[in-house]
Design an enzyme around this catalytic site. Sequence first.
Site, mmCIF file in Angstrom:
data_model
loop_
_atom_site.group_PDB
_atom_site.id
_atom_site.type_symbol
_atom_site.label_atom_id
_atom_site.label_comp_id
_atom_site.label_asym_id
_atom_site.label_seq_id
_atom_site.Cartn_x
_atom_site.Cartn_y
_atom_site.Cartn_z
ATOM 1 N N CYS A 91 0.806 -1.224 0.000
ATOM 2 C CA CYS A 91 0.000 0.000 0.000
ATOM 3 C C CYS A 91 0.838 1.272 0.000
ATOM 4 C CB CYS A 91 -0.903 0.004 1.225
ATOM 5 S SG CYS A 91 0.069 -0.019 2.730
ATOM 6 N N CYS A 149 -1.051 -5.055 7.308
ATOM 7 C CA CYS A 149 -0.719 -3.791 7.989
ATOM 8 C C CYS A 149 0.070 -4.057 9.270
ATOM 9 C CB CYS A 149 -1.978 -3.027 8.334
ATOM 10 S SG CYS A 149 -3.164 -2.938 6.991
HETATM 11 FE FE1 FES Z 1 -1.212 0.282 4.394
HETATM 12 FE FE2 FES Z 1 -2.662 -0.726 6.258
HETATM 13 S S1 FES Z 1 -3.308 -0.269 4.264
HETATM 14 S S2 FES Z 1 -0.572 -0.360 6.313
#
Ligand code: FES
Length: 146
Positions: free
Chosen positions: A33, A103
């Site tokens: 992400c 995450c």
């Molecule tokens: Fe990036 Fe949670 S979506 S760390």
Amino acid sequence: MYSEKVMDHFQNPRNVGEIENASGVGTVGNAKCGDIMRIYLDIDDNQIIQDCKFKTFGCGAAVATSSMATELVKGKTIEEALKVTNKAVMEALDGLPPVKVHCSLLAEEAIHAALWDYAEKHGIKIEGLSKPKSDIHEDEEDEEEY
Ligand code: FES
């Protein structure tokens, strides 16, 4: 979707900030992400983690897991801190939704990166700790510009 503990640590994160002259600092990025987390450790001469702070540019689950991870490593020895895996952090938070499991890896990796930094600065080897894969060194980024 989120447990009460996750919501609590997201809304009132513990140990947010920086430690001046930290014994070890680790910065990691999440490849999935693009979120970034930095952990600061204050480790005393007996290799006990006296303080731990974090800063994150990340989602709520990353904030909650970092907050819980910093609470779990404080007061621990280096050896014990290595056992604070993302699984242990998730258990302490009463779980995370499956899509948010990645995450929780940020906190574990950032702690390992900070321990690696501490070991390098002190010329020691920490048993069971390997070089962090996603450690981000600002000076390395600078070097690429030349
Ligand atoms: Fe990036 Fe949670 S979506 S760390």
